[in-house]
Design a protein around this motif. Structure first.
Motif, PDB file in Angstrom:
ATOM      1  N   ASN A 185       0.821  -1.207   0.000  1.00  0.00           N
ATOM      2  CA  ASN A 185       0.000   0.000   0.000  1.00  0.00           C
ATOM      3  C   ASN A 185       0.854   1.256   0.000  1.00  0.00           C
ATOM      4  O   ASN A 185       0.542   2.247  -0.680  1.00  0.00           O
ATOM      5  CB  ASN A 185      -0.945  -0.003   1.201  1.00  0.00           C
ATOM      6  N   ALA A 186       1.967   1.240   0.744  1.00  0.00           N
ATOM      7  CA  ALA A 186       2.863   2.393   0.782  1.00  0.00           C
ATOM      8  C   ALA A 186       3.653   2.521  -0.512  1.00  0.00           C
ATOM      9  O   ALA A 186       3.835   3.629  -1.045  1.00  0.00           O
ATOM     10  CB  ALA A 186       3.815   2.278   1.969  1.00  0.00           C
ATOM     11  N   VAL A 187       4.133   1.397  -1.047  1.00  0.00           N
ATOM     12  CA  VAL A 187       4.914   1.441  -2.283  1.00  0.00           C
ATOM     13  C   VAL A 187       4.048   1.909  -3.445  1.00  0.00           C
ATOM     14  O   VAL A 187       4.506   2.678  -4.307  1.00  0.00           O
ATOM     15  CB  VAL A 187       5.537   0.064  -2.577  1.00  0.00           C
ATOM     16  N   ARG A 188       2.780   1.488  -3.478  1.00  0.00           N
ATOM     17  CA  ARG A 188       1.881   1.944  -4.541  1.00  0.00           C
ATOM     18  C   ARG A 188       1.730   3.469  -4.494  1.00  0.00           C
ATOM     19  O   ARG A 188       1.753   4.141  -5.531  1.00  0.00           O
ATOM     20  CB  ARG A 188       0.513   1.285  -4.400  1.00  0.00           C
ATOM     21  N   GLY A 190       3.215   6.304  -7.366  1.00  0.00           N
ATOM     22  CA  GLY A 190       2.463   7.413  -7.948  1.00  0.00           C
ATOM     23  C   GLY A 190       3.151   8.752  -7.801  1.00  0.00           C
ATOM     24  O   GLY A 190       2.859   9.694  -8.553  1.00  0.00           O
ATOM     25  N   LEU A 191       4.072   8.855  -6.834  1.00  0.00           N
ATOM     26  CA  LEU A 191       4.858  10.081  -6.658  1.00  0.00           C
ATOM     27  C   LEU A 191       6.107  10.089  -7.530  1.00  0.00           C
ATOM     28  O   LEU A 191       6.854  11.070  -7.529  1.00  0.00           O
ATOM     29  CB  LEU A 191       5.270  10.237  -5.191  1.00  0.00           C
ATOM     30  N   GLY A 192       6.362   8.992  -8.238  1.00  0.00           N
ATOM     31  CA  GLY A 192       7.489   8.935  -9.155  1.00  0.00           C
ATOM     32  C   GLY A 192       8.817   8.567  -8.536  1.00  0.00           C
ATOM     33  O   GLY A 192       9.861   8.752  -9.167  1.00  0.00           O
ATOM     34  N   VAL A 193       8.810   8.015  -7.313  1.00  0.00           N
ATOM     35  CA  VAL A 193      10.076   7.689  -6.656  1.00  0.00           C
ATOM     36  C   VAL A 193      10.314   6.184  -6.544  1.00  0.00           C
ATOM     37  O   VAL A 193      11.344   5.751  -6.033  1.00  0.00           O
ATOM     38  CB  VAL A 193      10.157   8.326  -5.243  1.00  0.00           C
ATOM     39  N   GLY A 194       9.380   5.382  -7.020  1.00  0.00           N
ATOM     40  CA  GLY A 194       9.483   3.944  -6.843  1.00  0.00           C
ATOM     41  C   GLY A 194      10.714   3.322  -7.483  1.00  0.00           C
ATOM     42  O   GLY A 194      11.341   2.435  -6.905  1.00  0.00           O
ATOM     43  N   LYS A 196      -0.736  -9.097  -7.139  1.00  0.00           N
ATOM     44  CA  LYS A 196      -2.017  -8.989  -6.431  1.00  0.00           C
ATOM     45  C   LYS A 196      -2.377  -7.555  -6.086  1.00  0.00           C
ATOM     46  O   LYS A 196      -3.538  -7.149  -6.225  1.00  0.00           O
ATOM     47  CB  LYS A 196      -1.966  -9.831  -5.155  1.00  0.00           C
ATOM     48  N   TYR A 197      -1.385  -6.780  -5.617  1.00  0.00           N
ATOM     49  CA  TYR A 197      -1.673  -5.448  -5.097  1.00  0.00           C
ATOM     50  C   TYR A 197      -1.193  -4.309  -6.006  1.00  0.00           C
ATOM     51  O   TYR A 197      -1.491  -3.149  -5.740  1.00  0.00           O
ATOM     52  CB  TYR A 197      -1.034  -5.277  -3.710  1.00  0.00           C
ATOM     53  N   GLY A 198      -0.419  -4.633  -7.021  1.00  0.00           N
ATOM     54  CA  GLY A 198       0.063  -3.604  -7.933  1.00  0.00           C
ATOM     55  C   GLY A 198       1.439  -3.084  -7.609  1.00  0.00           C
ATOM     56  O   GLY A 198       2.058  -2.414  -8.438  1.00  0.00           O
TER      57      GLY A 198
END
Length: 369
Positions: free
Chosen positions: A46-49, A53-57, A93-95
């Motif tokens: 949930n945090a990584v998703r 979206g903030l572009g830092v993954g 599963k979670y994206g």
């Protein structure tokens, strides 16, 4: 301009999320610079998703480890009571996957994603005065600033929260935590080094959690135990390795082997607050540990702050009226954070079950506002 007090994970994530909406932000951080101090961090899907979206993954994935599984084991017998596949299975599963890393690596990635000039070091808040069109900030150096909206992301000892709701003190839980990092070569023969493993102790306050770091080359150890005579809250206070080993001397040999490999350890007392009746007044609001600090037993403290950041930025961008924006943010977040806050303290989540969907499946980018 929106002002953010606190350049931690929640504050920086909020600044990035707002900037990506075209909103001017200024982060006021009391330290003179970011150093490589603090704990290692577990970012669940949930945090990584939200961070993706903030572009830092992509930056995080370069140094992080990806635990293959989440395992629960019984402290004395070693029996596995739950097993949840993570790694690629979580991403499907979670994206997004689970990532584990040093907190400093996360802060570096967030800092690099900020607009130029958005982070102001050496700016400690002394007080604030709500105004009709925003808030006036008084800084320790004697300067003042006016902001249209103020966000308190300044942690469990939040100056912003005290200004809004009055002075109060967090509650000592009677639990202390030990933290250590062990190079992988010292753990030859220890099973499941590629997994997030939680050793459930004889009582809810006693546990050992381990997970891989630095792409699996190191192992992080986090252990808690009741101890009412230690009250120091710090990320950097040295502890005793001998005391650590003695506290868990009755644990299974696999768990003791992890502690035997430690040569240094940090020790800290754990504090919490109860859920707040409100997070916002006028043009001022709170997020992260400033409004819902929690025990670390669900590994969701940073995750909740990151989710707050995304939802708050989306709400501010979606509403013309500040009061409505802050109210929508609070309504969208308060039930979830209160539930996580409460369940973290009871420390039963995923002990005997392998379904983490209600936590891991949450998407801060699509939650209704």
């Amino acid at each position: 301009m929106i002002g953010i007090i606190g350049g931690g994970v929640g504050g920086l994530a909020t600044a990035i999320a707002l900037a990506r909406k075209g909103i001017r932000v200024q982060v006021f951080e009391q330290s003179s610079r970011f150093g490589r101090v603090g704990a290692d961090i577990n970012l669940t899907p949930n945090a990584v998703r939200a961070l993706d979206g903030l572009g830092v993954g992509d930056d995080l994935r370069r140094t992080a480890a990806r635990p293959a599984r989440r395992i629960s084991r019984t402290w004395n017998t070693g029996v596995v009571t739950s097993r949840l596949e993570m790694g690629n299975a979580a991403e499907e599963k979670y994206g997004s996957p689970q990532l584990t890393m040093h907190r400093a690596d996360l802060l570096t990635a967030l800092e690099q994603a900020l607009p130029e000039g958005a982070l102001r070091f050496g700016s400690k808040l002394a007080g604030l005065t709500p105004e009709e069109d925003g808030a006036r900030l008084e800084l320790v150096d004697g300067t003042t600033e006016h902001v249209d909206v103020l966000i308190g992301a300044d942690g469990i000892h939040s100056v912003v929260r005290s200004a809004l709701l009055g002075q109060e003190h967090p509650e000592f839980t009677g639990v202390v935590a030990y933290r250590a990092v062990v190079p992988g070569e010292r753990l030859t023969g220890v099973p499941d080094r590629d997994a997030f493993t939680k050793w459930w102790g004889p009582d809810p306050a006693t546990q050992i959690v381990t997970f891989p770091l630095t792409r699996g080359n190191d192992t992080f150890i986090f252990a808690t135990t009741p101890q009412d005579d230690w009250r120091e809250e710090s990320w950097t206070t040295p502890g005793s390795v001998e005391e650590l080993r003695a506290a868990y001397s009755a644990f299974h040999p696999d768990a003791r082997a992890l502690l035997d490999a430690c040569d240094t350890v940090l020790k800290s007392a754990l504090y919490v607050r109860s859920p707040l009746p409100t997070w916002s007044q006028g043009c001022v609001t709170l997020l992260g540990d400033a409004c819902h600090p929690m025990m670390p037993f669900m590994a969701q403290g940073a995750g909740m702050a990151i989710e707050d950041a995304v939802v708050l930025a989306r709400s501010i961008a979606a509403h013309d009226d500040v009061a409505n924006a802050l109210k929508a943010y609070e309504v969208a977040r308060v039930d979830r954070t209160s539930r996580v806050q409460t369940q973290s303290r009871s420390n039963e989540w995923l002990k005997d079950s392998s379904n983490g969907d209600w936590v891991y499946g949450y998407d801060a980018w699509t939650v209704p506002l």
